[in-house]
Design a protein around this motif. Structure first.
Motif, PDB file in Angstrom:
ATOM      1  N   ALA A  85     -33.015 -27.638  85.728  1.00  0.00           N
ATOM      2  CA  ALA A  85     -34.089 -28.025  86.657  1.00  0.00           C
ATOM      3  C   ALA A  85     -33.676 -27.834  88.113  1.00  0.00           C
ATOM      4  O   ALA A  85     -34.514 -27.523  88.962  1.00  0.00           O
ATOM      5  CB  ALA A  85     -34.484 -29.484  86.409  1.00  0.00           C
ATOM      6  N   THR A  86     -32.392 -27.998  88.412  1.00  0.00           N
ATOM      7  CA  THR A  86     -31.945 -27.779  89.795  1.00  0.00           C
ATOM      8  C   THR A  86     -32.253 -26.351  90.210  1.00  0.00           C
ATOM      9  O   THR A  86     -32.748 -26.095  91.314  1.00  0.00           O
ATOM     10  CB  THR A  86     -30.420 -28.047  89.927  1.00  0.00           C
ATOM     11  N   SER A  87     -31.973 -25.394  89.317  1.00  0.00           N
ATOM     12  CA  SER A  87     -32.255 -24.002  89.698  1.00  0.00           C
ATOM     13  C   SER A  87     -33.760 -23.741  89.703  1.00  0.00           C
ATOM     14  O   SER A  87     -34.238 -22.908  90.479  1.00  0.00           O
ATOM     15  CB  SER A  87     -31.490 -23.002  88.828  1.00  0.00           C
ATOM     16  N   LEU A 190     -43.558 -29.888  90.289  1.00  0.00           N
ATOM     17  CA  LEU A 190     -43.338 -31.026  89.397  1.00  0.00           C
ATOM     18  C   LEU A 190     -41.924 -30.948  88.826  1.00  0.00           C
ATOM     19  O   LEU A 190     -41.597 -29.999  88.097  1.00  0.00           O
ATOM     20  CB  LEU A 190     -44.393 -30.985  88.280  1.00  0.00           C
ATOM     21  N   ASP A 191     -41.095 -31.922  89.189  1.00  0.00           N
ATOM     22  CA  ASP A 191     -39.731 -31.969  88.670  1.00  0.00           C
ATOM     23  C   ASP A 191     -39.770 -32.776  87.363  1.00  0.00           C
ATOM     24  O   ASP A 191     -39.709 -33.999  87.375  1.00  0.00           O
ATOM     25  CB  ASP A 191     -38.803 -32.618  89.706  1.00  0.00           C
ATOM     26  N   ALA A 192     -39.897 -32.017  86.266  1.00  0.00           N
ATOM     27  CA  ALA A 192     -39.949 -32.646  84.939  1.00  0.00           C
ATOM     28  C   ALA A 192     -38.602 -32.478  84.244  1.00  0.00           C
ATOM     29  O   ALA A 192     -38.535 -32.195  83.052  1.00  0.00           O
ATOM     30  CB  ALA A 192     -41.080 -32.046  84.111  1.00  0.00           C
ATOM     31  N   SER A 213     -38.578 -27.996  83.793  1.00  0.00           N
ATOM     32  CA  SER A 213     -38.157 -29.048  82.860  1.00  0.00           C
ATOM     33  C   SER A 213     -36.894 -28.617  82.123  1.00  0.00           C
ATOM     34  O   SER A 213     -36.712 -27.433  81.818  1.00  0.00           O
ATOM     35  CB  SER A 213     -39.282 -29.335  81.858  1.00  0.00           C
ATOM     36  N   ASN A 214     -36.048 -29.580  81.842  1.00  0.00           N
ATOM     37  CA  ASN A 214     -34.805 -29.309  81.107  1.00  0.00           C
ATOM     38  C   ASN A 214     -35.018 -29.430  79.610  1.00  0.00           C
ATOM     39  O   ASN A 214     -35.500 -30.462  79.139  1.00  0.00           O
ATOM     40  CB  ASN A 214     -33.731 -30.334  81.499  1.00  0.00           C
ATOM     41  N   CYS A 215     -34.626 -28.383  78.874  1.00  0.00           N
ATOM     42  CA  CYS A 215     -34.625 -28.510  77.409  1.00  0.00           C
ATOM     43  C   CYS A 215     -33.343 -29.198  76.946  1.00  0.00           C
ATOM     44  O   CYS A 215     -33.281 -29.749  75.856  1.00  0.00           O
ATOM     45  CB  CYS A 215     -34.762 -27.139  76.763  1.00  0.00           C
ATOM     46  N   HIS A 216     -32.288 -29.138  77.785  1.00  0.00           N
ATOM     47  CA  HIS A 216     -31.013 -29.738  77.347  1.00  0.00           C
ATOM     48  C   HIS A 216     -30.988 -31.267  77.486  1.00  0.00           C
ATOM     49  O   HIS A 216     -30.034 -31.899  77.046  1.00  0.00           O
ATOM     50  CB  HIS A 216     -29.803 -29.120  78.061  1.00  0.00           C
ATOM     51  N   LYS A 217     -32.005 -31.864  78.092  1.00  0.00           N
ATOM     52  CA  LYS A 217     -32.006 -33.328  78.131  1.00  0.00           C
ATOM     53  C   LYS A 217     -32.680 -33.873  76.863  1.00  0.00           C
ATOM     54  O   LYS A 217     -32.053 -34.010  75.840  1.00  0.00           O
ATOM     55  CB  LYS A 217     -32.721 -33.841  79.384  1.00  0.00           C
ATOM     56  N   TRP A 218     -33.992 -34.091  76.900  1.00  0.00           N
ATOM     57  CA  TRP A 218     -34.627 -34.879  75.835  1.00  0.00           C
ATOM     58  C   TRP A 218     -35.049 -34.049  74.630  1.00  0.00           C
ATOM     59  O   TRP A 218     -35.403 -34.601  73.588  1.00  0.00           O
ATOM     60  CB  TRP A 218     -35.774 -35.710  76.411  1.00  0.00           C
TER      61      TRP A 218
HETATM   62  C1  LIG Z   1     -35.331 -35.892  88.354  1.00  0.00           C
HETATM   63  C2  LIG Z   1     -34.215 -34.909  88.130  1.00  0.00           C
HETATM   64  N1  LIG Z   1     -34.315 -33.686  88.663  1.00  0.00           N
HETATM   65  C3  LIG Z   1     -33.350 -32.749  88.468  1.00  0.00           C
HETATM   66  C4  LIG Z   1     -32.243 -33.019  87.712  1.00  0.00           C
HETATM   67  C5  LIG Z   1     -31.201 -31.967  87.548  1.00  0.00           C
HETATM   68  O1  LIG Z   1     -31.011 -31.547  86.241  1.00  0.00           O
HETATM   69  P1  LIG Z   1     -29.971 -30.397  85.986  1.00  0.00           P
HETATM   70  O2  LIG Z   1     -28.616 -30.937  86.357  1.00  0.00           O
HETATM   71  O3  LIG Z   1     -30.058 -30.081  84.549  1.00  0.00           O
HETATM   72  O4  LIG Z   1     -30.347 -29.274  86.864  1.00  0.00           O
HETATM   73  C6  LIG Z   1     -32.076 -34.291  87.146  1.00  0.00           C
HETATM   74  C7  LIG Z   1     -30.883 -34.616  86.359  1.00  0.00           C
HETATM   75  O5  LIG Z   1     -30.637 -35.706  85.929  1.00  0.00           O
HETATM   76  C8  LIG Z   1     -33.101 -35.264  87.360  1.00  0.00           C
HETATM   77  O6  LIG Z   1     -33.009 -36.483  86.839  1.00  0.00           O
END
Ligand SMILES: Cc1ncc(COP(=O)(O)O)c(C=O)c1O
Length: 398
Positions: A85-87, A190-192, A213-218
């Motif tokens: 999500a950061t990228s 939208l930061d999902a 959105s991150n697939c590696h989280k939930w």
């Molecule tokens: C709201 C939010 N945005 C972005 C990120 C960044 O996720 P990533 O380190 O996978 O890029 C996080 C990570 O916890 C987060 O909680």
């Protein structure tokens, strides 16, 4: 103190047996069968890398985008596979042109890395960052919506809105916020990061300009798997962080957006290839639909938070309906000397080193406090939070 019981699902993950792991929220955790499947893909890559990248990968990645699109209800052609999500946030903010007449709106609960990106693009372009103060504790959605809308001016170009906030664990009324902002001509990013696999998402219906959105989280996919959704009308403005062959490829029947995001250079894409397997097989593994998994985790975090609040005599800082599968509490301390945002809180270290509990505890300057954030994933058991509550009661007293 008797060690807590583990969930029967814990056996599906390779988590350390001795650790009480209550921090799924930071980096996720991936089940063993998913890692085996990723390993299988790595072997396919190395069997014939040329054939893999030129013939197999395009089909595999299409399947992955289709699986995600089906999950979050959108057109698979509007999705790009990215690492995190950061990228995703960087891709959007660095693609757009800002100038001194623009304002970028960001709530004070935003994830710091993403906030840094906002500050970076604002500094280099002269745009102004408007920080929207959202209280914590917070007791209803209307306050959040009102505070955000009060910050909008005719100069607001984009707003960075979280689905679920990282430091405070609040499920934002993001559908309403997106609707109101987009209708006012403000693009929403939208930061999902806490999104797919945690809360239901219908991207076409939500209508945000951009979603990551991150697939590696939930979703519990391997690390380095995430997506970026860009609404069709905005795709020509957005380029990947790495410019590659796609920039000049003949268009044919494939959009420039597709060409550019589908190839950003040679890399290990096994984590992306595994996504269809993740969606179908984790659900089978635990014997629940994804909808049931999300509801289960939500129910568990509600119960877990109750236990901690009762034991530690803390008022819940937000109503239960604002919870997803993480929850933040402000611990009862008023002395913050010798604490820094850049160092682990001594309570975190004590919980980990003395009691083998992996849970984030940190000092935060605004609103000032020492916070703890618990996560609930299918491998957790309510007993683990009870254990944390008992331990924490002792640790805080000392
Ligand atoms: C709201 C939010 N945005 C972005 C990120 C960044 O996720 P990533 O380190 O996978 O890029 C996080 C990570 O916890 C987060 O909680």
């Amino acid at each position: 103190m008797k060690k807590p019981e583990k969930s029967s699902m814990n056996k599906f993950w390779g988590l350390d047996e001795e650790t009480i792991f209550l921090n799924h929220g930071s980096y996720g955790a991936t089940p063993k069968i998913v890692l085996d499947e990723q390993n299988r893909w790595m072997k396919i890559i190395e069997k014939d890398p040329v054939r893999f990248f030129e013939e197999i990968a395009p089909k595999a990645l299409l399947k992955s985008r289709m699986a995600i699109a089906n999950f979050v209800k959108c057109d698979h052609d509007d999705l790009a596979l990215i690492e995190n999500a950061t990228s995703g946030v960087n891709t959007i903010l660095k693609s757009l042109d800002f100038n001194i007449d623009d304002e970028i709106l960001v709530p004070n609960h935003a994830y710091q890395a993403c906030r840094n990106t906002v500050d970076y693009v604002a500094k280099r372009s002269g745009a102004k960052v408007i920080t929207c103060d959202i209280p914590f504790p917070v007791y209803n959605d209307d306050i959040i919506i009102q505070r955000i809308m009060d910050c909008v001016t005719e100069k607001t170009k984009i707003a960075l809105i979280d689905t679920v906030t990282s430091p405070t664990g609040i499920k934002m009324p993001f559908e309403k916020i997106v609707n109101l902002l987009e209708n006012k001509g403000v693009m929403v990013l939208l930061d999902a990061a806490h999104g797919i696999g945690m809360i239901p998402l219908n991207l076409d219906e939500i209508g945000a300009s951009f979603t990551t959105s991150n697939c590696h989280k939930w979703l519990c996919a391997p690390k380095g798997s995430a997506f970026l959704h860009v609404r069709k009308d905005l795709q020509e403005l957005i380029h990947p962080l790495t410019i590659s062959h796609g920039m000049t490829m003949p268009i044919n029947d494939i959009s420039r957006f597709r060409h550019e995001f589908d190839w950003t250079g040679t890399r290990d894409i096994s984590a992306w290839c595994v996504i269809p397997f993740v969606i179908s097989e984790i659900s089978k593994m635990v014997g629940m639909t994804w909808d049931e998994i999300m509801k289960h985790n939500n129910k568990l975090i509600i119960e877990a938070r109750k236990k901690l609040c009762e034991k530690l005599n803390i008022n819940p800082p937000c109503p239960e309906k604002m919870l997803s599968s993480i929850a933040t509490l402000k611990l009862n301390f008023e002395d913050f000397s010798n604490l820094s945002v850049h160092e682990s809180d001594p309570i975190h270290l004590e919980l980990l080193e003395t009691y083998n509990i992996q849970v984030p505890v940190w000092y935060w300057p605004d609103p000032e406090g020492r916070y703890i954030r618990i996560s609930a994933q299918i491998y957790n058991h309510l007993d683990e939070y009870e254990y944390l509550a008992n331990v924490l009661e002792n640790v805080c007293e000392n």
